[in-house]
Design an enzyme around this catalytic site. Structure first.
Site, PDB file in Angstrom:
ATOM      1  N   SER A  70       0.960  -1.202  -0.001  1.00 18.34           N
ATOM      2  CA  SER A  70       0.232   0.001  -0.024  1.00 18.34           C
ATOM      3  C   SER A  70       1.294   1.135   0.119  1.00 18.34           C
ATOM      4  O   SER A  70       1.397   1.244   0.771  1.00 18.34           O
ATOM      5  CB  SER A  70      -0.757  -0.152   1.169  1.00 18.34           C
ATOM      6  OG  SER A  70      -1.993  -0.740   0.797  1.00 18.34           O
ATOM      7  N   GLN A  85      -9.655  -1.856   7.533  1.00 18.08           N
ATOM      8  CA  GLN A  85     -11.230  -1.342   7.413  1.00 18.08           C
ATOM      9  C   GLN A  85     -11.690  -3.461   6.743  1.00 18.08           C
ATOM     10  O   GLN A  85     -11.372  -4.332   5.898  1.00 18.08           O
ATOM     11  CB  GLN A  85     -11.604  -1.400   6.128  1.00 18.08           C
ATOM     12  CG  GLN A  85     -12.912  -1.113   5.543  1.00 18.08           C
ATOM     13  CD  GLN A  85     -13.027  -0.780   4.218  1.00 18.08           C
ATOM     14  OE1 GLN A  85     -12.605  -0.188   2.831  1.00 18.08           O
ATOM     15  NE2 GLN A  85     -14.430  -0.273   3.730  1.00 18.08           N
ATOM     16  N   TYR A 139      -9.480   4.651 -16.906  1.00 17.27           N
ATOM     17  CA  TYR A 139      -9.784   5.024 -15.757  1.00 17.27           C
ATOM     18  C   TYR A 139     -11.265   5.446 -15.102  1.00 17.27           C
ATOM     19  O   TYR A 139     -11.530   5.307 -13.691  1.00 17.27           O
ATOM     20  CB  TYR A 139      -8.555   6.518 -15.136  1.00 17.27           C
ATOM     21  CG  TYR A 139      -8.207   6.506 -13.733  1.00 17.27           C
ATOM     22  CD1 TYR A 139      -7.996   5.873 -12.877  1.00 17.27           C
ATOM     23  CD2 TYR A 139      -8.533   8.017 -13.404  1.00 17.27           C
ATOM     24  CE1 TYR A 139      -7.250   5.933 -11.842  1.00 17.27           C
ATOM     25  CE2 TYR A 139      -7.770   8.149 -11.794  1.00 17.27           C
ATOM     26  CZ  TYR A 139      -7.688   6.885 -11.122  1.00 17.27           C
ATOM     27  OH  TYR A 139      -7.327   7.267  -9.646  1.00 17.27           O
ATOM     28  N   LYS A 165     -11.206  11.907  -8.776  1.00 23.76           N
ATOM     29  CA  LYS A 165      -9.799  12.158  -7.553  1.00 23.76           C
ATOM     30  C   LYS A 165     -10.542  13.109  -8.645  1.00 23.76           C
ATOM     31  O   LYS A 165      -9.630  14.210  -7.138  1.00 23.76           O
ATOM     32  CB  LYS A 165      -9.107  11.343  -8.977  1.00 23.76           C
ATOM     33  CG  LYS A 165      -8.872  10.522  -8.797  1.00 23.76           C
ATOM     34  CD  LYS A 165      -8.322  10.222  -6.831  1.00 23.76           C
ATOM     35  CE  LYS A 165      -7.745   8.591  -6.853  1.00 23.76           C
ATOM     36  NZ  LYS A 165      -7.305   8.347  -5.073  1.00 23.76           N
ATOM     37  N   THR A 183       0.328  -1.697  -6.312  1.00 19.75           N
ATOM     38  CA  THR A 183      -0.912  -2.441  -5.050  1.00 19.75           C
ATOM     39  C   THR A 183      -1.315  -2.918  -5.220  1.00 19.75           C
ATOM     40  O   THR A 183      -1.926  -3.839  -6.146  1.00 19.75           O
ATOM     41  CB  THR A 183      -1.386  -0.864  -4.920  1.00 19.75           C
ATOM     42  OG1 THR A 183      -2.330  -0.091  -5.534  1.00 19.75           O
ATOM     43  CG2 THR A 183       0.066   0.369  -4.178  1.00 19.75           C
ATOM     44  N   LEU A 184      -2.346  -3.238  -4.006  1.00 18.52           N
ATOM     45  CA  LEU A 184      -3.836  -4.452  -4.178  1.00 18.52           C
ATOM     46  C   LEU A 184      -4.664  -3.866  -5.311  1.00 18.52           C
ATOM     47  O   LEU A 184      -5.410  -4.506  -6.181  1.00 18.52           O
ATOM     48  CB  LEU A 184      -4.182  -4.569  -2.761  1.00 18.52           C
ATOM     49  CG  LEU A 184      -5.718  -5.365  -2.448  1.00 18.52           C
ATOM     50  CD1 LEU A 184      -5.289  -6.778  -2.963  1.00 18.52           C
ATOM     51  CD2 LEU A 184      -6.006  -5.222  -1.534  1.00 18.52           C
TER      52      LEU A 184
END
Ligand code: 0WE
Length: 257
Positions: A19, A40, A157, A164, A195-196
């Site tokens: 992360s 979370q 995206y 964003k 990342t994940l």
């Protein structure tokens, strides 16, 4: 002595050791900050507990940014543990996977819009509101994570770009609203990093390669580089900077033809 000595930082958005927020948490701890992580859901609990143990002795806090009551009780927890907070870092983002592939005009839905904006943009404002009483009189700093898709149309995206853009506008509005109480609000727009969240993106390798071929530094950026910039922006070294989006992308965004 580090430049965050004596600061208390709450970092929301660590899922695992890849992360970006983990890079931020580590950099802040390196500079002397006390760092509290959140997790979370029970799925990520033990992983985040192990990471938290690597940078101190504070157990991570359960926190779901989408749950208004949960946010309040988490802040009560932080309040009783620390009394106040100097730094809040937000690295949460989500859009339904089926809206992150294909032609935007084909795949966009109201439901996807709602989810992306609630999780990826409004949750930063909600976090700022929850932390506000804990940051009084401390010259606090809030930081969000953004992406170039906020200001350019980027393949696939899609609705995340809108979310964003909304997040970046939120940074400016919060900087304006909280500046009079001494709280600064900024964002880092990071280059792509594995990342994940990125593991759910098909052809992420091609995105990384494209950046590495075209960015002035001819490479991708690391979690540690985003972490160091985050530590700076949330420190008194950046006391005159607020409402700003700082690019940590090996220079990719400044290149034209
Ligand atoms: O902001 C992001 C990732 C955001 C993200 C990723 C996922 C994957 C799995 C939000 N929601 C989801 N939902 C899922 O179900 N990035 C900057 C990384 C990213 O995501 C992309 C990218 C890049 C770069 C999506 C499409 C195209 C490029």
């Amino acid at each position: 002595m580090g430049f965050l000595e004596g600061k208390k930082a709450l970092v929301v958005g660590v899922a695992n050791e890849r992360s970006i927020c983990w890079g931020i948490a580590r950099a802040m701890a390196e500079q002397g900050a006390e760092v509290m992580l959140t997790y979370q859901g029970e799925r990520t609990r033990s992983r985040v507990e192990e990471l938290a143990a690597q940078i101190g002795n504070l157990p991570p806090l359960p926190l779901d940014l989408m749950d208004a009551d949960g946010l309040c009780s988490a802040m009560d927890n932080v309040h009783s543990c620390w009394g106040g907070v100097d730094i809040g870092v937000h690295g949460a983002a989500f859009a339904p996977k089926n809206e992150l592939a294909g032609n935007y005009a084909d795949v966009a839905t109201l439901e996807g819009f709602r989810i992306a904006h609630e999780v990826s943009s409004h949750s930063f404002t909600a976090m700022a509101q929850a932390l506000r009483p804990l940051m009084q009189g401390r010259n606090g700093a809030l930081l969000a994570l953004s992406y170039l898709g906020a200001v350019r149309a980027m393949e696939n995206y899609n609705v995340m770009g809108l979310a964003k853009a909304s997040l970046e506008a939120g940074v400016r509005y919060l900087a304006h609203a909280l500046g009079p109480e001494g709280t600064r609000v900024n964002a880092i727009s990071a280059g792509p990093i594995r990342t994940l969240a990125a593991s759910g993106i098909s052809d992420f390798r091609a995105i990384l390669d494209h950046y590495a071929q075209h960015a002035p530094l001819r490479r991708n950026v690391t979690q540690a580089e985003v972490g160091n910039a985050a530590a700076f922006l949330c420190s008194s070294l950046a006391s005159g900077i607020t409402g700003e989006i700082t690019y940590v992308d090996a220079g990719y965004s400044i290149v034209g033809f």
